[in-house]
Design a protein around this motif. Sequence first.
Motif, PDB file in Angstrom:
ATOM      1  N   PRO A 152       4.656  30.225  28.381  1.00 21.98           N
ATOM      2  CA  PRO A 152       4.513  29.239  27.305  1.00 21.98           C
ATOM      3  C   PRO A 152       5.402  28.037  27.625  1.00 21.98           C
ATOM      4  CG  PRO A 152       5.941  31.039  26.603  1.00 21.98           C
ATOM      5  CD  PRO A 152       5.427  31.404  27.975  1.00 21.98           C
ATOM      6  N   TYR A 153       5.079  26.888  27.072  1.00 24.28           N
ATOM      7  CA  TYR A 153       5.886  25.679  27.279  1.00 24.28           C
ATOM      8  C   TYR A 153       7.319  25.939  26.795  1.00 24.28           C
ATOM      9  CZ  TYR A 153       7.485  20.845  26.813  1.00 24.28           C
ATOM     10  OH  TYR A 153       8.192  19.672  26.903  1.00 24.28           O
ATOM     11  N   GLY A 154       8.279  25.710  27.687  1.00 26.35           N
ATOM     12  CA  GLY A 154       9.678  25.937  27.328  1.00 26.35           C
ATOM     13  C   GLY A 154      10.147  27.350  27.575  1.00 26.35           C
ATOM     14  N   GLY A 155       9.271  28.222  28.093  1.00 25.57           N
ATOM     15  CA  GLY A 155       9.634  29.616  28.314  1.00 25.57           C
ATOM     16  C   GLY A 155       9.708  29.959  29.788  1.00 25.57           C
ATOM     17  N   ALA A 156      10.382  31.072  30.097  1.00 24.28           N
ATOM     18  CA  ALA A 156      10.535  31.496  31.482  1.00 24.28           C
ATOM     19  C   ALA A 156       9.976  32.895  31.708  1.00 24.28           C
ATOM     20  CB  ALA A 156      12.013  31.444  31.890  1.00 24.28           C
ATOM     21  N   GLU A 157       9.047  33.334  30.854  1.00 22.26           N
ATOM     22  CA  GLU A 157       8.411  34.641  31.052  1.00 22.26           C
ATOM     23  C   GLU A 157       6.898  34.494  30.988  1.00 22.26           C
ATOM     24  OE1 GLU A 157       9.717  37.605  28.186  1.00 22.26           O
ATOM     25  OE2 GLU A 157      11.761  36.820  28.326  1.00 22.26           O
ATOM     26  N   ARG A 158       6.219  35.267  31.832  1.00 21.72           N
ATOM     27  CA  ARG A 158       4.753  35.284  31.820  1.00 21.72           C
ATOM     28  C   ARG A 158       4.240  35.847  30.494  1.00 21.72           C
ATOM     29  NH1 ARG A 158       3.501  38.228  37.634  1.00 21.72           N
ATOM     30  NH2 ARG A 158       4.055  36.465  38.967  1.00 21.72           N
ATOM     31  N   VAL A 159       3.313  35.159  29.895  1.00 22.75           N
ATOM     32  CA  VAL A 159       2.716  35.650  28.645  1.00 22.75           C
ATOM     33  C   VAL A 159       1.185  35.601  28.730  1.00 22.75           C
ATOM     34  CG1 VAL A 159       2.476  35.303  26.156  1.00 22.75           C
ATOM     35  CG2 VAL A 159       4.705  34.967  27.249  1.00 22.75           C
ATOM     36  N   PHE A 160       0.644  34.423  29.010  1.00 20.60           N
ATOM     37  CA  PHE A 160      -0.801  34.195  28.873  1.00 20.60           C
ATOM     38  C   PHE A 160      -1.529  34.327  30.195  1.00 20.60           C
ATOM     39  CE2 PHE A 160       1.306  31.523  25.646  1.00 20.60           C
ATOM     40  CZ  PHE A 160       0.752  32.079  24.516  1.00 20.60           C
ATOM     41  N   PHE A 235      -0.112  23.995  26.231  1.00 18.30           N
ATOM     42  CA  PHE A 235       0.399  25.249  25.649  1.00 18.30           C
ATOM     43  C   PHE A 235      -0.251  25.519  24.294  1.00 18.30           C
ATOM     44  CE2 PHE A 235       3.861  26.804  22.684  1.00 18.30           C
ATOM     45  CZ  PHE A 235       3.592  28.149  22.886  1.00 18.30           C
ATOM     46  N   LEU A 239      -2.536  28.751  23.476  1.00 21.20           N
ATOM     47  CA  LEU A 239      -2.198  29.668  22.382  1.00 21.20           C
ATOM     48  C   LEU A 239      -3.363  29.748  21.389  1.00 21.20           C
ATOM     49  CD1 LEU A 239      -0.311  31.449  20.742  1.00 21.20           C
ATOM     50  CD2 LEU A 239       0.973  29.406  20.069  1.00 21.20           C
TER      51      LEU A 239
END
Lengths: 361, 355
Positions: A152-160, A235, A239
């Motif tokens: 996600p924008y601003g994040g450092a983990e794979r989500v989507f 993002f 989402l």
Amino acid sequence: MNDVRLSAAHWREVCERIFRAWGVPEDIAACVARSLVESNLAGVDSHGVVRIGNYYNFVKPGWWLAASRPQVAREGPCTAIIDGNWGLGQPAMHLGLDLGIAKAREHGIAAVGVIRAGHIGRLGEYAEKAAAAGMIALLGTSNARSGGHVVPYGGAERVFSTNPVAAGVPARTHTPFIMDFATTVVAAGKLELGGEPDKPIPSGWAVDAGGRPATTARQYLDGGAMLPVAGHKGFALMLLVELLAGALTGAGVTERPQVVPAGGLGFAGNATFLIVLDAAHFTDAEQFFTDVDGLFERLDGVKPAPGFDRVVVPGEPEAEQRRRRATDGIRVTGAVWEQIAAIAAESGGRLDDIWPGAQKA
Amino acid sequence: MNDITLGAERWREICRRIFRGWGTPDEIAACVADSLVDSDLAGIYSHGVIRVADYVGCVKAGWWRPESRPEIVRETPVTAVVEGHYGFGQPAAHLALDAAVAKARAMGVAAASVLHCGHIGRLGEYAEKAAREGVVALIAASSGGNGGLVVPYGGAERVFSTNPVAAGVPAQAHAPFVMDFATTVIAAGKIELAPDKDAPIPEGWAVDAEGRPAATIRQFLEGGGLVPFGGHKGYALALLVELICGALTGAGVSAQPKRTRGPGFGGNSAFMVALDIAHFTDEAQFYNDVDSLFNRLESVKPAPGFNRVMIPGAPEIAQREKRSREGITVDGAIWERIAAVAAERQVSLDDTLTG
């Protein structure tokens, strides 16, 4: 080994034989074969016959069920949910889209969710089909509970997953408008299929495992992730796709990696939400087509920016490729052909009568 | 002149009086006032009371008719067409949204189009309203065929307006998802309203009249254009919005290079889709999925330079809490324009500024 070039008809035959050898019913094998070959014809090779190997990796361990047929699981006058029963994805999508088109033609609008399906292929295929039927279609696809490699924008983990969106709008004198893109900066294939993981990649494509800009594909592959297109805008769109295709359809949304292990029934299958609109229920159909064609004419006539030949209406490049490849045939690398031939041999599908007769590149 | 800070209710009263002074019926004046002030509360000043004088300008030019009331001119169980009669945009957009939401509740999905009206304000207003009522909404707006300042990808001529898109998705434990953005890299207001026209702008925001990257605001203003976000992706989305909000609504598309200033100029056309959750899936499961996804996003390790991952809509809610407490501030120049359009119709604002 040299490249292998075959006509579209031959490629369809190759695909169909292999799929049937897996236990896929004939009509479904034909539907998926058409989908892959159409992608090649449209110039979108990432969703073409190269996927045979990828599909095999899912079908062989039983993550997708070769013999399954999709069914209408729920239906209202303007809504439907299609259950793919974890079979190959394309037939489930066509069932949903055809139903959506019929409902929209009668009522003006319809919305359909397609859940528990394998990979549905190129989204543009469905946008094109709707536009060819004179309908507007909007669709978005996620990986349901499996998620993917996008932060996600601003994040450092794979989500989507790359959560692509597509749309088709019919035209009369022009090629229809066909939009089809991942909500990431680049398609996964550009980072994963390159085969040169240490080559530098442009800044802004991906991040490494610490959320810092990745400078090589390897930094992305080692726990890094792809980035949404245009920061917070991509993002938000990504989402939204996750919420519509996952939560609203009932397919489920991306869960923590430990919840859905790599593998298992339905792994990395697709969930899709699609809306179909019939312009005639909102405005005068003649005026609609006059406006659409008029706008495309204007865009064709816009002065190009430096470095561009002209302004392109989305869908035109695919139509152009299709004209070219319908006569030139479809080419794959020797390595891809060997993989396909190996899968055919392992599955018990015969190809030798096709290949010797094929034109060598 | 100094900045003016007033509470939200004072600003609503000021807006209502001015619009009524220009011939707007009470309930329409109130609807438009609520819209502008709520944008300020949400921190979206570009769609706030700064617009009052511009709206009156459109009325004075004869482009918008202040006395007009919107009406549904075509309707089925799942579709509605709202004719704005060139009145203010917000009441037309609310009529369309309410119709779409009611129809979606009955049928699962519905769509409403809006045409021939003024500026409909911040799209997030409608997305949020639907979400608060438990309905998913997808919304887009164009300039009703009047075009705008945006070049197509690869082009050097202005064709589109900023063609924004918005969406609202309800949540239960969380605030709803509310997405609302222009399909350009930046909103037009960011560079049009900047005082120094020779100030440099970041590469990629705009192009000059030849389609080259604009280095200053002036190069953009002198025949240049704004650029779609994400290159061909934002352009495809901008074009899709133009087709749906222009061709499908019947409002018209930006097909002519020359913009004609007539009724509806400076206004919008829009298209909205509403979706009722219970027609597609189990509602409890839906909210469980939405809230757990938002929980997960909020706990994602932030990237360097970020504090946390924000759910779209959350920044506006934080702003609204702050602005409701602290009031809404406009600068002196903006206030003078507002006071001038009030004075022109002998609308007294004195009592709203004191006590």
